[in-house]
Design a protein around this motif. Structure first.
Motif, PDB file in Angstrom:
ATOM      1  N   ALA A 102       0.827  -1.202   0.000  1.00  0.00           N
ATOM      2  CA  ALA A 102       0.000   0.000   0.000  1.00  0.00           C
ATOM      3  C   ALA A 102       0.866   1.260   0.000  1.00  0.00           C
ATOM      4  O   ALA A 102       0.531   2.248  -0.642  1.00  0.00           O
ATOM      5  CB  ALA A 102      -0.923   0.004   1.222  1.00  0.00           C
ATOM      6  N   TYR A 133       3.865   1.900  -1.256  1.00  0.00           N
ATOM      7  CA  TYR A 133       4.559   2.308  -2.480  1.00  0.00           C
ATOM      8  C   TYR A 133       3.669   3.122  -3.423  1.00  0.00           C
ATOM      9  O   TYR A 133       4.024   4.266  -3.758  1.00  0.00           O
ATOM     10  CB  TYR A 133       5.173   1.093  -3.191  1.00  0.00           C
ATOM     11  CG  TYR A 133       5.830   1.463  -4.498  1.00  0.00           C
ATOM     12  CD1 TYR A 133       7.099   2.034  -4.515  1.00  0.00           C
ATOM     13  CD2 TYR A 133       5.168   1.281  -5.711  1.00  0.00           C
ATOM     14  CE1 TYR A 133       7.696   2.414  -5.702  1.00  0.00           C
ATOM     15  CE2 TYR A 133       5.753   1.657  -6.902  1.00  0.00           C
ATOM     16  CZ  TYR A 133       7.017   2.222  -6.902  1.00  0.00           C
ATOM     17  OH  TYR A 133       7.595   2.600  -8.081  1.00  0.00           O
ATOM     18  N   PRO A 134       2.511   2.597  -3.843  1.00  0.00           N
ATOM     19  CA  PRO A 134       1.695   3.417  -4.759  1.00  0.00           C
ATOM     20  C   PRO A 134       1.273   4.743  -4.136  1.00  0.00           C
ATOM     21  O   PRO A 134       1.232   5.765  -4.816  1.00  0.00           O
ATOM     22  CB  PRO A 134       0.463   2.551  -5.026  1.00  0.00           C
ATOM     23  CG  PRO A 134       0.816   1.194  -4.595  1.00  0.00           C
ATOM     24  CD  PRO A 134       1.878   1.308  -3.552  1.00  0.00           C
ATOM     25  N   LEU A 135       0.995   4.731  -2.826  1.00  0.00           N
ATOM     26  CA  LEU A 135       0.502   5.944  -2.194  1.00  0.00           C
ATOM     27  C   LEU A 135       1.612   6.967  -1.967  1.00  0.00           C
ATOM     28  O   LEU A 135       1.335   8.133  -1.697  1.00  0.00           O
ATOM     29  CB  LEU A 135      -0.183   5.611  -0.859  1.00  0.00           C
ATOM     30  CG  LEU A 135      -1.402   4.680  -0.967  1.00  0.00           C
ATOM     31  CD1 LEU A 135      -2.048   4.471   0.386  1.00  0.00           C
ATOM     32  CD2 LEU A 135      -2.435   5.232  -1.951  1.00  0.00           C
ATOM     33  N   LEU A 192       3.715   7.757  -4.297  1.00  0.00           N
ATOM     34  CA  LEU A 192       3.999   8.409  -5.585  1.00  0.00           C
ATOM     35  C   LEU A 192       3.197   9.695  -5.730  1.00  0.00           C
ATOM     36  O   LEU A 192       2.125   9.832  -5.141  1.00  0.00           O
ATOM     37  CB  LEU A 192       3.646   7.459  -6.739  1.00  0.00           C
ATOM     38  CG  LEU A 192       4.474   6.177  -6.797  1.00  0.00           C
ATOM     39  CD1 LEU A 192       3.944   5.269  -7.893  1.00  0.00           C
ATOM     40  CD2 LEU A 192       5.939   6.489  -7.021  1.00  0.00           C
ATOM     41  N   LYS A 210       0.701  12.466  -7.448  1.00  0.00           N
ATOM     42  CA  LYS A 210      -0.590  12.258  -8.084  1.00  0.00           C
ATOM     43  C   LYS A 210      -0.458  12.062  -9.602  1.00  0.00           C
ATOM     44  O   LYS A 210      -1.244  11.347 -10.220  1.00  0.00           O
ATOM     45  CB  LYS A 210      -1.465  13.475  -7.781  1.00  0.00           C
ATOM     46  CG  LYS A 210      -2.938  13.220  -7.944  1.00  0.00           C
ATOM     47  CD  LYS A 210      -3.730  14.431  -7.495  1.00  0.00           C
ATOM     48  CE  LYS A 210      -5.110  14.389  -8.092  1.00  0.00           C
ATOM     49  NZ  LYS A 210      -5.358  15.304  -9.169  1.00  0.00           N
ATOM     50  N   LYS A 236       1.720  10.405 -11.153  1.00  0.00           N
ATOM     51  CA  LYS A 236       2.095   9.036 -11.511  1.00  0.00           C
ATOM     52  C   LYS A 236       1.028   8.026 -11.147  1.00  0.00           C
ATOM     53  O   LYS A 236       0.993   6.922 -11.676  1.00  0.00           O
ATOM     54  CB  LYS A 236       3.410   8.662 -10.810  1.00  0.00           C
ATOM     55  CG  LYS A 236       4.608   9.349 -11.432  1.00  0.00           C
ATOM     56  CD  LYS A 236       5.877   8.709 -10.942  1.00  0.00           C
ATOM     57  CE  LYS A 236       7.059   9.319 -11.665  1.00  0.00           C
ATOM     58  NZ  LYS A 236       8.322   8.904 -11.059  1.00  0.00           N
ATOM     59  N   PHE A 237       0.196   8.362 -10.158  1.00  0.00           N
ATOM     60  CA  PHE A 237      -0.858   7.438  -9.746  1.00  0.00           C
ATOM     61  C   PHE A 237      -2.093   8.270  -9.457  1.00  0.00           C
ATOM     62  O   PHE A 237      -2.250   8.837  -8.387  1.00  0.00           O
ATOM     63  CB  PHE A 237      -0.399   6.656  -8.506  1.00  0.00           C
ATOM     64  CG  PHE A 237      -1.363   5.581  -8.081  1.00  0.00           C
ATOM     65  CD1 PHE A 237      -2.004   4.788  -9.033  1.00  0.00           C
ATOM     66  CD2 PHE A 237      -1.625   5.341  -6.742  1.00  0.00           C
ATOM     67  CE1 PHE A 237      -2.887   3.791  -8.648  1.00  0.00           C
ATOM     68  CE2 PHE A 237      -2.509   4.348  -6.340  1.00  0.00           C
ATOM     69  CZ  PHE A 237      -3.134   3.573  -7.304  1.00  0.00           C
ATOM     70  N   ILE A 268       1.061   4.688   6.775  1.00  0.00           N
ATOM     71  CA  ILE A 268       1.373   6.122   6.679  1.00  0.00           C
ATOM     72  C   ILE A 268       2.848   6.379   6.993  1.00  0.00           C
ATOM     73  O   ILE A 268       3.526   7.133   6.278  1.00  0.00           O
ATOM     74  CB  ILE A 268       0.447   6.935   7.611  1.00  0.00           C
ATOM     75  CG1 ILE A 268      -0.980   6.868   7.067  1.00  0.00           C
ATOM     76  CG2 ILE A 268       0.900   8.385   7.697  1.00  0.00           C
ATOM     77  CD1 ILE A 268      -2.014   7.479   7.967  1.00  0.00           C
ATOM     78  N   MET A 290       4.761   5.171   4.003  1.00  0.00           N
ATOM     79  CA  MET A 290       4.526   6.068   2.872  1.00  0.00           C
ATOM     80  C   MET A 290       5.381   7.332   3.024  1.00  0.00           C
ATOM     81  O   MET A 290       6.051   7.755   2.071  1.00  0.00           O
ATOM     82  CB  MET A 290       3.039   6.427   2.849  1.00  0.00           C
ATOM     83  CG  MET A 290       2.614   7.393   1.796  1.00  0.00           C
ATOM     84  SD  MET A 290       0.837   7.687   1.950  1.00  0.00           S
ATOM     85  CE  MET A 290       0.816   9.159   2.937  1.00  0.00           C
ATOM     86  N   ASN A 291       5.391   7.900   4.233  1.00  0.00           N
ATOM     87  CA  ASN A 291       6.232   9.082   4.464  1.00  0.00           C
ATOM     88  C   ASN A 291       7.700   8.758   4.249  1.00  0.00           C
ATOM     89  O   ASN A 291       8.456   9.564   3.703  1.00  0.00           O
ATOM     90  CB  ASN A 291       6.032   9.605   5.889  1.00  0.00           C
ATOM     91  CG  ASN A 291       4.719  10.352   6.041  1.00  0.00           C
ATOM     92  OD1 ASN A 291       4.160  10.818   5.043  1.00  0.00           O
ATOM     93  ND2 ASN A 291       4.222  10.448   7.252  1.00  0.00           N
ATOM     94  N   ARG A 313       8.474   8.512   0.567  1.00  0.00           N
ATOM     95  CA  ARG A 313       8.468   9.810  -0.098  1.00  0.00           C
ATOM     96  C   ARG A 313       9.777  10.559   0.091  1.00  0.00           C
ATOM     97  O   ARG A 313      10.095  11.481  -0.662  1.00  0.00           O
ATOM     98  CB  ARG A 313       7.331  10.678   0.442  1.00  0.00           C
ATOM     99  CG  ARG A 313       5.991  10.241  -0.063  1.00  0.00           C
ATOM    100  CD  ARG A 313       4.943  10.892   0.762  1.00  0.00           C
ATOM    101  NE  ARG A 313       4.100  11.762  -0.048  1.00  0.00           N
ATOM    102  CZ  ARG A 313       3.194  12.569   0.472  1.00  0.00           C
ATOM    103  NH1 ARG A 313       3.046  12.655   1.763  1.00  0.00           N
ATOM    104  NH2 ARG A 313       2.455  13.306  -0.312  1.00  0.00           N
ATOM    105  N   ILE A 338      11.292  -1.554  -9.108  1.00  0.00           N
ATOM    106  CA  ILE A 338      11.748  -0.401  -8.313  1.00  0.00           C
ATOM    107  C   ILE A 338      11.441  -0.620  -6.837  1.00  0.00           C
ATOM    108  O   ILE A 338      12.274  -0.369  -5.962  1.00  0.00           O
ATOM    109  CB  ILE A 338      11.073   0.899  -8.827  1.00  0.00           C
ATOM    110  CG1 ILE A 338      11.572   1.214 -10.230  1.00  0.00           C
ATOM    111  CG2 ILE A 338      11.352   2.064  -7.882  1.00  0.00           C
ATOM    112  CD1 ILE A 338      10.889   2.398 -10.878  1.00  0.00           C
ATOM    113  N   LEU A 339      10.238  -1.145  -6.560  1.00  0.00           N
ATOM    114  CA  LEU A 339       9.867  -1.418  -5.169  1.00  0.00           C
ATOM    115  C   LEU A 339      10.804  -2.455  -4.554  1.00  0.00           C
ATOM    116  O   LEU A 339      11.351  -2.260  -3.468  1.00  0.00           O
ATOM    117  CB  LEU A 339       8.412  -1.901  -5.097  1.00  0.00           C
ATOM    118  CG  LEU A 339       7.922  -2.378  -3.724  1.00  0.00           C
ATOM    119  CD1 LEU A 339       7.984  -1.269  -2.706  1.00  0.00           C
ATOM    120  CD2 LEU A 339       6.499  -2.923  -3.810  1.00  0.00           C
ATOM    121  N   GLY A 399       5.644  10.426  12.896  1.00  0.00           N
ATOM    122  CA  GLY A 399       4.300  10.954  12.694  1.00  0.00           C
ATOM    123  C   GLY A 399       4.023  12.195  13.522  1.00  0.00           C
ATOM    124  O   GLY A 399       2.893  12.539  13.742  1.00  0.00           O
TER     125      GLY A 399
END
Lengths: 293, 299
Positions: free
Chosen positions: A95, A97-99, A101, A103, A105-106, A157, A160-161, A164, A184-185, A289
């Motif tokens: 979850a 990796y895509p999140l 990226l 906007k 790109k996804f 989260i 994801m951070n 990024r 890549i992942l 966080g």
């Protein structure tokens, strides 16, 4: 700017003493349980045991370790931790990796991020969740302890951070070389985030080892209880019939109380063992966080 | 052609997000939709779709049930006490800890005071039941001063305070982490300037340390708004007994007994829905102000 006044010195000494006392207060309850579990039942009943075992015996432990129910619960917990950590970490990475990226790109990113965030703020609650678990056929299955809690939104989260913050140049040059998202992942993002992933693995292990309520409501037979649920059932039984076939001679050495204490201590061991690893990382982990100024 | 290429590049991303999204939809959004059961006379055999519709029947019952009023009041009371004392204890301990100079001592203390956070309430419940028993170590200690044995865990007026104290014992250490970080972030020159102006330790703490922690304190308090109805399910379920229901029974424990043990599914779901909605509103308000006042963001 070091203040050398006597009052300040006295304060420092008092402060040091406060923390010695505080640390002792943190240790006393656990030390006492350990002391009781290692003492003979007659010494415990006579109120002789404080922080050190009296007439030390390992009989409470050998009594527990000889029980099939104990090993069954241990096995359920073992399977649960392995499956739970595996599935949960996989879901976190998949979850995050895509999140992570942009906007561009996804394009579905923002919508999906909000779906995840909203689920962190609002929940259906215990009863509807129980019903959904029941309708998806998981009652009495080990998967009831794995799938409903597999998506750890907070971990996603954090991850994801973290993703990024990986410089985009790295994945862009990989893209030019023809690498797809999976590559890549697997070859860039995961190797670069191994330390954070390791922290998360340990946290998830502790989470799964400590969970007990789902075992209580989703498992109908006590033979399927994980360790903490098994322990909880022992501890809250109003009329404990833990020791059934003990002889009079054995009862002088072990009692319901010494056996329960030994059981509590055994259940705490795994956490105490992984704790040093946990401590090394959790400070940076929970800072992720927090306030960004 | 360009859009086709873009979509093709996105396919693996959809494949990746599919498993976690599916689990999220089933086990998070499924139960949210399942909340319709609060408006039905729910029968597990009929399911969410076929159970007979009763409108607001269970919400009306909920409002007149003395049990529900009791558990809502208890939850509010216990959770508020916990928010105040947890935060206060963590702030004080963090300030005192930051004053320790000896690195080894500080590290050792931190290691010891953080660990109770990681023990489950099943284990802690077992430990405290023994610890607070009539012949337990606390009563024997009090006995030295001539205090008659106290039944801590079955004394209704005392019980909320037992919950607060044992929770403060468990999480204060861990709770200091964020506050310690805030203290570390304070510019040391501010302390020097204060010292030059003749401020002693206490005035420096009051005028430099505490203002430096302000943002963190405000954010932590705002974020804890969402847990105003969350009195600590695990802890209470492992410590309470029928003799302390009057002060210690809270929404979550009641929902568990009514919904799972007594199979009053719809009523329990209605109370759960009330709790979730209140929490959502308060969490949203908390996040909104944390974002406005302190630029706090989750991502």
């Amino acid at each position: 700017m070091i203040d050398r006044s006597p009052a300040r010195k006295a304060f420092r000494v008092a402060n040091g003493a406060f923390f010695v006392l505080y640390a002792v207060l943190c240790l006393v309850p656990v030390v006492q349980v350990l002391a009781i579990s290692l003492s003979s039942s007659s010494a415990v009943a006579a109120g002789k045991v404080l922080l050190l075992p009296v007439s030390t015996t390992l009989r409470s432990y050998s009594y527990i370790l000889a029980k099939d129910a104990f090993w069954t619960a241990m096995q359920v917990s073992g399977i649960r931790v392995v499956l739970g950590v595996g599935v949960s970490m996989l879901m976190t990475v998949l979850a995050a990796y895509p999140l992570s990226l942009p906007k561009e790109k996804f394009r579905a990113r923002n919508l999906i991020v909000w779906l995840f965030l909203f689920a962190m703020l609002f929940s259906g609650g215990m009863i509807p969740t129980y019903m959904v678990v029941r309708y998806t056929g998981l009652i009495n299955s080990i998967w009831a302890l794995v799938l409903p809690c597999a998506v750890q939104i907070f971990n996603i989260i954090l991850m994801m951070n973290f993703f990024r913050n990986i410089p985009p140049d790295i994945s862009e040059s990989a893209e030019i070389d023809g690498a797809g998202h999976w590559l890549i992942l697997a070859r860039i993002y995961i190797p670069l985030s191994l330390p954070s992933l390791a922290t998360m693995v340990v946290f998830t292990m502790v989470f799964h080892w400590n969970s007990w309520f789902d075992g209580l409501i989703y498992m109908n037979e006590s033979a399927k209880y994980p360790m903490q649920t098994y322990l909880q059932a022992i501890l809250v039984q109003p009329n404990p019939r833990l020791i059934t076939k003990a002889t009079a001679e054995l009862l002088r050495l072990i009692s319901d109380r010494t056996v329960k204490s030994a059981q509590v201590f055994i259940a705490a061991i795994p956490v105490l063992v992984v704790y040093p690893f946990l401590q090394r990382y959790f400070v940076s982990g929970i800072m992720l966080g927090s306030v960004k100024e | 052609m360009k859009i086709g290429h873009r979509t093709r590049r996105e396919i693996p991303l959809y494949l990746m997000i599919l498993p976690p999204l599916l689990l999220l939809l089933v086990y998070s959004y499924g139960p949210m939709l399942g909340l319709v059961m609060a408006f039905q006379r729910f029968d597990p055999a009929l399911g969410f779709l076929k159970s007979p519709w009763v409108g607001l029947y269970y919400f009306k019952r909920m409002l007149i049930l003395p049990d529900v009023q009791r558990v809502v009041t208890n939850s509010l009371y216990i959770a508020s006490l916990k928010i105040v004392f947890d935060t206060l204890a963590a702030i004080v301990v963090a300030i005192l800890l930051s004053d320790i100079r000896n690195r080894h001592f500080k590290k050792t203390v931190q290691t010891i005071i953080y660990y109770p956070y990681f023990l489950s309430w099943v284990i802690l419940g077992g430990i405290f039941k023994d610890f607070l028993a009539v012949d337990g170590i606390v009563n024997r200690f009090l006995g030295v001063f001539g205090v008659a044995p106290i039944r801590f865990l079955s004394n209704a007026p005392l019980f909320p305070w037992i919950l607060v104290i044992t929770e403060v014992w468990q999480i204060t250490g861990f709770g200091t982490i964020l506050f310690l970080a805030a203290i570390m972030g304070i510019n040391p020159q501010l302390y020097e300037a204060a010292s030059l102006d003749g401020a002693g330790y206490f005035r420096r703490t009051w005028h430099v340390t505490l203002p430096g922690m302000r943002t963190t304190i405000v954010v932590m308090l705002l974020l804890s708004l969402g847990s105003i109805l969350n009195a600590g399910f695990d802890q209470i379920l492992n410590l309470y007994s029928t003799s302390v229901y009057s002060t210690g029974d809270v929404i979550d424990t009641w929902v568990y007994r009514a919904g799972i043990q007594q199979a009053q599914y719809s009523l329990a779901a209605a109370v759960g829905l009330f709790r979730s909605v209140v929490s959502l509103v308060l969490i949203s308000i908390g996040y909104y102000f944390a974002y406005k006042k302190a630029d706090y963001r989750v991502f």
